[in-house]
Each structure stands twice: as structure tokens, then as C-alpha cells.
Design a protein around this motif. Structure first.
Motif, PDB file in Angstrom:
ATOM      1  N   PHE A 173       0.787   7.462  -9.263  1.00  7.16           N
ATOM      2  CA  PHE A 173       2.006   7.819  -8.527  1.00  7.16           C
ATOM      3  C   PHE A 173       3.229   7.214  -9.216  1.00  7.16           C
ATOM      4  O   PHE A 173       4.248   7.878  -9.395  1.00  7.16           O
ATOM      5  CB  PHE A 173       1.937   7.296  -7.090  1.00  7.16           C
ATOM      6  N   SER A 209       3.804   5.296  -2.892  1.00  5.04           N
ATOM      7  CA  SER A 209       3.889   6.639  -2.299  1.00  5.04           C
ATOM      8  C   SER A 209       5.313   6.938  -1.864  1.00  5.04           C
ATOM      9  O   SER A 209       5.814   8.051  -2.074  1.00  5.04           O
ATOM     10  CB  SER A 209       2.951   6.731  -1.097  1.00  5.04           C
ATOM     11  N   VAL A 210       5.982   5.937  -1.252  1.00  4.46           N
ATOM     12  CA  VAL A 210       7.358   6.153  -0.817  1.00  4.46           C
ATOM     13  C   VAL A 210       8.257   6.382  -2.022  1.00  4.46           C
ATOM     14  O   VAL A 210       9.124   7.270  -2.021  1.00  4.46           O
ATOM     15  CB  VAL A 210       7.870   4.949   0.006  1.00  4.46           C
ATOM     16  N   LEU A 253       7.449   7.604  -4.957  1.00  5.28           N
ATOM     17  CA  LEU A 253       7.253   8.953  -5.493  1.00  5.28           C
ATOM     18  C   LEU A 253       7.862   9.994  -4.562  1.00  5.28           C
ATOM     19  O   LEU A 253       8.512  10.947  -5.010  1.00  5.28           O
ATOM     20  CB  LEU A 253       5.762   9.222  -5.701  1.00  5.28           C
ATOM     21  N   ALA A 254       7.678   9.793  -3.250  1.00  3.52           N
ATOM     22  CA  ALA A 254       8.209  10.765  -2.287  1.00  3.52           C
ATOM     23  C   ALA A 254       9.721  10.877  -2.412  1.00  3.52           C
ATOM     24  O   ALA A 254      10.288  11.962  -2.289  1.00  3.52           O
ATOM     25  CB  ALA A 254       7.822  10.355  -0.878  1.00  3.52           C
ATOM     26  N   SER A 255      10.393   9.748  -2.666  1.00  2.00           N
ATOM     27  CA  SER A 255      11.848   9.801  -2.776  1.00  2.00           C
ATOM     28  C   SER A 255      12.254  10.665  -3.960  1.00  2.00           C
ATOM     29  O   SER A 255      13.196  11.460  -3.873  1.00  2.00           O
ATOM     30  CB  SER A 255      12.415   8.389  -2.919  1.00  2.00           C
ATOM     31  N   PHE A 305      14.058   0.805  -3.458  1.00  5.56           N
ATOM     32  CA  PHE A 305      13.963  -0.325  -2.528  1.00  5.56           C
ATOM     33  C   PHE A 305      12.496  -0.613  -2.221  1.00  5.56           C
ATOM     34  O   PHE A 305      12.065  -1.762  -2.209  1.00  5.56           O
ATOM     35  CB  PHE A 305      14.727   0.029  -1.249  1.00  5.56           C
ATOM     36  N   PHE A 306      11.712   0.460  -2.015  1.00 12.72           N
ATOM     37  CA  PHE A 306      10.307   0.238  -1.686  1.00 12.72           C
ATOM     38  C   PHE A 306       9.515  -0.267  -2.885  1.00 12.72           C
ATOM     39  O   PHE A 306       8.605  -1.079  -2.717  1.00 12.72           O
ATOM     40  CB  PHE A 306       9.689   1.499  -1.087  1.00 12.72           C
ATOM     41  N   ALA A 315      16.547   4.603  -2.053  1.00 11.62           N
ATOM     42  CA  ALA A 315      15.573   4.254  -1.011  1.00 11.62           C
ATOM     43  C   ALA A 315      14.189   4.073  -1.621  1.00 11.62           C
ATOM     44  O   ALA A 315      13.459   3.146  -1.273  1.00 11.62           O
ATOM     45  CB  ALA A 315      15.548   5.339   0.066  1.00 11.62           C
ATOM     46  N   GLY A 316      13.826   4.958  -2.553  1.00 12.17           N
ATOM     47  CA  GLY A 316      12.536   4.817  -3.216  1.00 12.17           C
ATOM     48  C   GLY A 316      12.460   3.530  -4.017  1.00 12.17           C
ATOM     49  O   GLY A 316      11.454   2.818  -3.990  1.00 12.17           O
ATOM     50  N   ASP A 370       0.813  -1.218   0.000  1.00  9.03           N
ATOM     51  CA  ASP A 370       0.000   0.000   0.000  1.00  9.03           C
ATOM     52  C   ASP A 370       0.846   1.268   0.000  1.00  9.03           C
ATOM     53  O   ASP A 370       0.485   2.251  -0.629  1.00  9.03           O
ATOM     54  CB  ASP A 370      -0.938   0.005   1.216  1.00  9.03           C
ATOM     55  N   ILE A 371       1.959   1.231   0.734  1.00  7.49           N
ATOM     56  CA  ILE A 371       2.732   2.484   0.797  1.00  7.49           C
ATOM     57  C   ILE A 371       3.842   2.540  -0.245  1.00  7.49           C
ATOM     58  O   ILE A 371       4.441   3.587  -0.436  1.00  7.49           O
ATOM     59  CB  ILE A 371       3.353   2.717   2.195  1.00  7.49           C
TER      60      ILE A 371
END
Lengths: 562, 299
Positions: free
Chosen positions: B218, B65-66, B68-70, B104-105, B101-102, B61-62
Motif C-alpha cells: 500500500f 490504508s488511510v 493510500l486512500a487519501s 498525517f496518518f 490528511a493521508g 494497522d490503519i
């Protein structure tokens, strides 16, 4: 600034508290009969580790060091009924004694100021056997999986970095001459680079979760060693003290970060073993749903230990990176090549570590359950994950803590970089949170569809056997590095009727290069050699007296001649 | 000015993907989907519901978002106008590690779906991104030698005309090496094909097979933003510093448009290489970058 002794006491105290709490629940069922043995050796190990840090004088240090090895060997041997545990204990004891022996020689050579190189060489062997410098790391991937998880946690988190304590205590970088510091630095740098890249490379194909973590300890100690080595090389030049301090600060911070993170990961692996009975990542899967706390904690800690921002595992590596780039920037060819070596090794290590931890999260905790044991797993007793939360809080505190430590240690050199990094990390988290809120706003819970089967080319009933396995996930990289890894494949081809084939299987296995390729042949050759000396051990008293007589006479003659 | 340029970048990102696709359509003799296709796709996807695969957890679920946030966090510190939000203090290492990091998610999100194709994509993504990392860091080393500091804005302070004249060979080598990094990180031909429809040959797309609705929006937006970001990195490495923020901003975006055009041409005229060849190509890029460092240091 805190002293070296205090610094190295922090991981010992913190990790052992968490490990003790975890152990109260970890040892259950049949194993409770040996409870006394565990609780005898556990405090002994912790006490002897503290003794190593705090006693003064070389003899006391050696005794404490030996006690630490013996007490922890008792922990490794906890489940001594199993054959693999016996073998692991044996290897571990050998490593401990060889290390102690090398340290005695170090002490002897340190008495002569002109034998610095010899003393240092034996110190690298002796402390390297604890730290896990290649090729002395061979005991780590054997002893860690065999030991109970709380014992692995304190050994990996707090005990192996004590090798660096010994190196820094008996060979302080600040007191070395320029030439000695060069030798010191390049030795640690080269061993660290090989250990970091080699360690994580060997952790990739491991299907046993604790074995993967053990090889990852080799990697992290390699990173620490590279930091110290780079620091010494820069320090030897005289003009570059701030970047040197930065590299050393990065290495020290990484010791703390690794202790908290790896401690929590080993405890998490122990919880998995307790609830499912297996550590084979190809037989786990889907545990995050069954064990939400353990799984989430493992995920967060593994993400941090992969060295990714915004969590604490990145901070130490960043300091070493920045120092490496500053070394490149000095324009001095020697320093620049040291910087490039460190930057390249760290880059490769970072990528491989991310892969290894993505595999361990993805294959053990996410997706479909791959076995009955994994599907039936339940969450652990509360105190087991409380122990991990305790360590994770320390990790969280280490995000600003690393910045503060580096600031204090280097006297404010490039502090703004680390403050900015923490702030960017904070921004990153803030953006994640706002995107999640946006997502919830756009797509409220009511609009979410019920969970659907995954896309398997239109096939509507995918099973866990169709999911990608842990072995398959790392296979491309493992194949690429085949000349080093030497993974063995056991293929059992299809049998019987080609229309309804059955019984096909494939298994891969990657043994430690150092153990199979170096130590085992070396020791068997040594054993053959000593067979000849075996003649002397005839059991005849006369022969023994003769030997003693000859030895005494030889000593007498030697004393008279000199 | 800083915030303005980040917002401008965020708005323009999907346009450059449109340029690539329009170029490819031109070479293929098609009319093409238009420059603004991705904007329309994003609006369409946002209105749709979010399907989620059965075995997935909060990681799935996240994950988008993670991811894109990265990219947003990396874009926020990028010196679009010659200086970013405090980018004089941001180490260049952080920029690439945030993107990692992004990624990785995205990878563990894909593994969370528990399906063979997504596992395959995740495995390949990790393999290639691991191998590309050394190239990135040798290029960073080159830039540090060239510009004399480790912060993002100083390594991107550009190359003066004088330096161009003196070490053009090294600069061209680094350009080619980083262009390979750019193509691989953005999953373009010859490393990955964003338009393939065969699950077995996908890398990035395979990881998104079960992602839909706003999560897919996203993911697509993150891909567009990352494409623009790395193209801007490539451009900012080489254009001379003008001193005027608006001129710099305009030349960065112009450069990104040019890189998009070039990428469209490259994708039209080259075929994708076999997976097994990719490590060799990356080794080639690593050697080129190392050679560039050698030339810069010695000549």
C-alpha cells in the motif's frame, strides 16, 4: 437564520454539559474536599456566560462580563495550594480586570460618534484580552494548564469566543461605514494572522499537553479573527458581499467546531492527568493501549482540529480559504493582498497545527510508555469518556452542519463547493473502509505474524528511552524559528569516567514571548514608577484631606472656566 | 470517461517510477531493474504476511490504508481528461488537504512503532511538509489569478499559447517553484533519497521501516500514485486546453512520462543537499512563486 445570541449560546450549553459530566469523575481523592467550591463556581461561570450573551444594555453587559471573569477565576484557583496555580490565577484576574477597564472606556467613547476609532481600539484591547489576540493572550497559556480540565474546556471552548460576540454585538460589520470597516477588517486580519501563526508556533515546543492546547486556542481564535477581518475588508468594498459573507460564515462555523473539538481535547487531557498524574508528553506514551477510549477520542478530535478533511475542523477553514482566493481573484490590489495574507497564514498555520497535533497524539498516546505512571495507567470511569463522545457527536454532526450553516448564511453562495467537499470526504472514508477490508482479505488474522520488536539497527531489546521524544520531534522546526521562540536549553554534560558516563541530561523550555518579553518588563517598570506616587499614601489623614480639597477646588475651577 | 481515466491512471502509476529508475540506471551505466519492477514488487509483497511492531496499536494497522486512500481520493477528483468526477466543484484547497490528511496518518503510524528512526523520519516529514505548504498556496493563488476560479478543474484548465507569450517569465518561475514542491512531496533528490540505505539519512523510508507485507505494498503504491498525481498537476497547469478529452488525457500522461524522465536525470546529476539547507531552498521556491504572482499582476 439564528440570532447572534442563540448562536453563541450553543457552545456554552453543549460544552458545559459535557464538562459537568466529566467533572463528576475528574475531581477525585483529596480534591473532593473542595467539591463545594468547584460546584459553586462552575454553575456561576456558566450562568454568567449565558448572561453575557443574553442581557441587553451596556451596563448589564459589563456587569455580566465582570461576573464571568470573577467566577471563572474561582475555577482557575481550584487547586490554589500550588504556587503555579496562584500565579496563574493572579495573571488571569489581572487580564480580566484590564479587559473590563478597557471595555468601560469603550462604552464611554461610544457615546461620541466622532470617537469611533478610540472606542474600537479599546474594544480590541478589552475583548482581545478575552479572545487572546497577541500580545493580550498571555493569560491563556498560564490559566488553562492551572485550571481543572472541565474548567479549561468551558473557558477555551465557550468563553474566549465570547470576545467575538462582544465585537460583533457592539461593532456590527453591516453597520460600519466603508472606512471604518476597512480599519476594523485590517485590524482583525493582522491580529488574527499574527495570533494564528504565533499561537501554533508557540504550541509546538510545549511539553505540557494542556499548555499546548492553550496555545492552540490562540491559533484557532486567530483563524476566526482572520475570517471576520477578511469579511469586513471585502464588505467595505461594497461589491463583494457574497465572498465577505462566506469568510464570516467560515469564522463563525470555526467557532462552533473549535468549541466542540477543543472541549473534547481538554477533557481528554484531564482524563490523562487523572490517570497518570502528569501532562508532560515526554513522560507519557503508549496510552492508547492502556486507555483505548480516551486515546481514540483524543486522536480523532486532534486530527479534526489540525484542520484536516474529512472531519469538521476543515470546513470553516475551507470557507475562509475560498473567500481568500476569491479576494485574490478580484484584481483589486488591496483585496488581493488581504487574500494572499490570509491564504499564506492559513497554510503555515495548517502545517504547524498538523505537526503539533501529530506530536501530541504520537508522543502521548502512541509508541512505548515513557514512564512508570504511563505504563500503569488504566481507562477512566465511563462517564469521563462519555462526555467526550457527547462532544464528538456534535463534531460529527457539524460536518453536514457546517455545510448547512454556510449555505444559509451566504444565501447559497458556492454551496456546491461545500457539498462536494463533504462528499469527497465521505468517499475518502469509504475508500479507507474498503482498503481495510481488502487488507483483511489479503492478510487474514491467521496470517498475521505475532508482534515483533521494532527495527533498531538490529538491536533486539529496544526500550522506551530509545524512542523519539516529543521535544525531539519538534526540534527541527523549533530550531528554525528560534529567533521568535527563544527556547532555552538546559544542558547537563556528561560527568565522571568517560567510559561509563552518567548524569547527562538536556531540557528545553519555551516561555511565552508576550509575558516574558512585554508584560513582565512593562509591569515591573510601572511598579517602579508608582513607587514615587507611593509618597502620597503616607497614612496621614491631613494629607488625604488636603488632596481631596485640592481635587474639589480644581474641579470647581474647571467647571467655572468652561 | 472519468472513471475510465481514473482506472487507467491507477494502473499506470507504478510505470512512472520505473521510468525514473530506468533513467537513473542508464546514467549509472547499469542495466536497471526494468520498467515493470514495481508491479512485480507489489505482487510479491501482497503475498507476504504482515509483521507488526510490538508497541503498535490500531493506528499503525490503519495508517498505510488511510494514506493510500487519501491519494486515491485525490486522484479520483483530479481532472485527468480536462474534467474529473465533479472536479468543477472541488476546491483546489481540498486536493492538497486530502493529501495532507493521508500524510498525517503515515506520520502518526510511524510514531506508533515507538522507535527512534521512525520518529526521526516522522519529525523531518512534518518539518518539510509544513514549510512547503506556503509555496503550494502561493502557487494556487497564482493559478487563481491566471484562470479566475477556485475549483480544481478551472485552475488546471491550462495556459493558452497567448498567455505563454505574454507572461513566460512568471510561468517559468511558477514551474520551477512547483517542481521543487513536487520533488519534496515525493521525497526525491535533492530533498530525500529513496534509495538511501542509512536510517539516519532517511525521511520517507524511515517511516516505513517496520511496515511490511500488504501494508508496504500500500505504501509503495501510494508513493507511486502520488508521484504521478503531482506530476500530472504540474503538467495540467501548463498545457493548453485542447477540448478533446482523449487528447488531453494522452498529453497529461505523456507529460508525466516526461517529468519522470527529467526527475531521473535530476536525480542522476545532483547530490542530495544537507537537511539544514532544505528550508533555504524552500524559501527560494516561495520567493520565486511570489515573484511570479507579482509579475503576473503587474506586467
Amino acid at each position: 437564520m439564528i440570532s447572534l445570541e442563540t448562536f453563541f449560546s450553543i457552545p456554552i450549553l453543549v460544552v458545559s454539559v459535557a464538562a459537568a459530566v466529566h467533572a463528576t469523575a475528574y475531581i477525585h481523592g483529596e480534591a473532593r474536599r473542595h467539591l463545594v467550591r468547584f460546584w459553586g463556581f462552575f454553575p456561576a461561570t456558566v450562568a454568567s456566560m449565558l448572561a453575557v450573551v443574553h442581557v441587553g444594555g451596556k451596563l448589564q453587559f459589563l456587569l455580566a462580563w465582570e461576573a464571568m471573569g470573577l467566577a471563572s477565576a474561582g475555577l482557575v484557583a481550584f487547586e490554589s495550594k500550588e504556587k503555579s496555580v496562584k500565579k496563574a490565577t493572579w495573571i488571569y484576574l489581572l487580564a480580566c480586570h484590564a479587559g473590563a477597564c478597557a471595555l468601560m472606556l469603550t462604552g464611554v467613547f461610544q457615546m461620541r460618534p466622532d470617537a469611533w476609532i478610540a472606542a474600537f481600539a479599546f474594544a480590541v484591547v478589552g475583548f482581545g484580552l478575552k479572545i487572546g489576540f497577541p500580545p493580550f493572550h498571555a493569560w491563556l497559556p498560564e490559566a488553562h494548564p492551572a485550571a481543572p480540565a472541565p474548567a479549561s474546556a468551558i473557558m477555551s471552548g465557550a468563553m474566549i469566543p465570547l470576545g467575538f460576540f462582544g465585537l460583533l454585538k457592539f461593532f456590527p460589520i453591516a453597520r460600519l461605514s466603508s472606512f471604518d470597516a476597512q480599519v476594523y477588517g485590517w485590524t482583525l486580519l493582522a491580529l488574527g494572522a499574527i495570533g494564528a501563526v504565533g499561537g501554533i508556533l508557540f504550541s509546538l515546543p510545549q511539553s505540557n499537553l494542556k499548555r499546548l492546547l492553550a496555545f492552540s486556542s490562540v491559533e484557532n481564535m486567530g483563524v476566526v479573527s482572520m475570517g471576520l477581518g477578511l469579511g469586513a475588508v471585502l464588505y467595505a468594498r461594497g461589491d463583494f458581499t457574497p465572498p465577505a459573507l462566506l469568510a464570516i460564515a467560515g469564522a463563525l462555523v470555526h467557532i462552533l467546531n473549535h468549541a466542540f473539538l477543543k472541549g473534547a481535547l481538554f477533557l481528554g487531557a484531564g482524563s490523562v492527568l487523572r490517570q497518570t498524574g502528569t501532562l508532560d508528553q515526554d513522560r507519557l506514551g503508549g496510552l492508547l493501549r492502556r486507555m483505548p477510549f480516551t486515546g481514540s477520542l483524543f486522536t480523532v478530535n486532534a486530527f479534526a482540529l489540525a484542520g484536516l478533511p474529512p472531519l469538521n475542523g476543515f470546513m470553516g477553514e475551507l470557507a475562509i480559504y475560498v473567500s481568500a482566493f476569491l479576494a485574490i481573484n478580484t484584481g483589486d490590489p488591496v483585496l488581493a493582498s488581504a487574500g494572499f495574507l490570509v491564504a499564506l497564514a492559513l497554510a503555515l498555520t495548517g502545517g504547524l497545527a498538523a505537526t503539533a497535533y501529530a506530536k501530541s497524539i504520537g508522543c502521548a498516546f502512541l509508541g512505548e510508555s515513557r514512564s512508570r505512571e504511563a505504563a500503569d495507567a488504566a481507562e477512566t470511569p465511563k462517564r469521563m469518556y462519555f462526555a467526550q463522545i457527547f462532544l464528538s457527536l456534535f463534531s460529527l454532526a457539524m460536518i453536514p452542519g457546517s455545510v448547512y450553516f454556510i449555505h444559509k448564511f451566504t444565501g447559497g453562495f458556492k454551496t456546491e463547493i461545500f457539498i462536494m467537499t463533504a462528499m469527497v470526504g465521505f468517499t475518502f472514508v469509504a475508500v479507507v473502509v474498503s482498503l481495510l477490508l481488502l487488507r483483511r482479505f489479503i492478510c487474514p488474522r491467521g496470517k498475521m505474524k505475532p508482534r515483533l520488536p521494532v527495527w533498531d539497527c538490529g538491536y533486539d531489546a529496544p526500550t522506551s528511552r530509545m524512542a523519539y521524544t516529543a521535544t525531539a520531534f519538534t526540534q527541527p522546526l523549533v530550531d528554525l524559528f528560534r529567533p521568535i521562540l527563544k527556547s532555552r536549553r538546559h544542558v547537563q554534560p556528561f560527568k565522571g569516567d568517560p567510559a561509563a558516563p552518567s548524569g547527562a541530561a538536556i531540557a528545553t523550555e519555551t516561555d511565552d514571548f508576550a509575558l516574558g518579553g512585554l508584560w513582565r518588563p512593562l509591569f515591573s517598570r510601572a511598579a517602579r514608577l508608582f513607587q514615587r506616587v507611593h509618597l502620597l499614601q503616607s497614612g496621614s489623614l491631613h494629607l488625604y484631606i488636603l488632596i481631596i480639597l485640592i481635587a474639589v477646588l480644581a474641579l470647581l475651577v474647571a467647571a467655572l472656566v468652561s | 470517461m472519468n472513471i475510465l481515466s481514473v482506472i487507467l491512471a491507477a494502473l499506470l502509476a507504478p510505470l512512472f517510477i520505473g521510468i525514473v529508475n530506468q533513467t537513473k540506471a542508464f546514467f549509472g551505466g547499469r542495466r536497471g531493474p526494468g520498467l515493470f519492477r514495481l508491479y512485480r514488487d507489489l505482487f510479491k509483497l501482497v503475498r507476504k504476511s504482515c509483521p507488526r511492531p510490538q508497541p503498535s496499536t490500531w493506528i499503525f494497522d490503519i495508517s498505510q490504508s488511510v494514506s493510500l486512500a487519501s491519494v486515491i481520493a485525490a486522484a479520483a477528483v483530479f481532472p485527468w481528461a480536462g474534467f474529473g468526477l465533479g472536479s468543477t466543484m472541488v476546491p483546489a484547497v481540498l486536493f492538497f488537504y486530502i493529501l495532507a490528511a493521508g500524510r498525517f496518518f503515515t506520520v502518526i503510524g510511524a510514531l506508533d512503532a515507538g522507535n527512534a528512526f521512525e520518529g526521526m523520519g516522522a519529525s523531518r516529514e512534518m518539518q518539510f511538509s509544513t514549510l512547503v505548504e506556503p509555496v503550494v498556496f502561493v502557487v494556487l493563488g497564482f493559478l487563481v489569478i491566471l484562470n479566475g476560479d477556485v475549483s480544481l478543474s478551472s485552475i488546471l484548465s491550462g495556459v493558452s499559447v497567448e498567455t505563454w507569450r505574454e507572461s513566460i517569465v512568471a510561468l517559468i518561475l511558477v514551474f520551477v517553484a512547483f517542481y521543487a514542491v513536487f520533488l519534496l512531496e515525493n521525497c526525491r533528490v535533492p530533498f530525500d533519497d529513496p534509495e538511501t540505505h542509512l536510517e539516519l539519512t532517511m525521511i520517507h523510508e524511515a517511516m516505513l521501516l517496520d511496515v511490511g507485507g500488504v501494508d508496504l505494498a500500500f505504501a509503495l503504491y501510494a508513493a507511486a500514485l502520488k508521484f504521478m498525481l503531482l506530476a500530472a498537476f504540474l503538467v495540467a497547469m501548463f498545457i493548453p486546453q485542447s477540448g478533446n478529452a482523449w487528447v488531453h488525457l494522452a498529453s497529461v500522461f505523456g507529460g508525466v512520462a516526461f517529468i519522470s524522465l527529467v526527475t531521473g536525470v535530476v536525480e542522476s546529476v545532483t547530490a542530495r543537499v544537507r537537511f539544514f539547507k532544505t528550508p533555504q531552498m524552500l524559501l527560494g521556491a516561495l520567493l520565486m512563486a511570489s515573484l511570479a504572482v507579482f509579475f503576473l499582476a503587474c506586467f
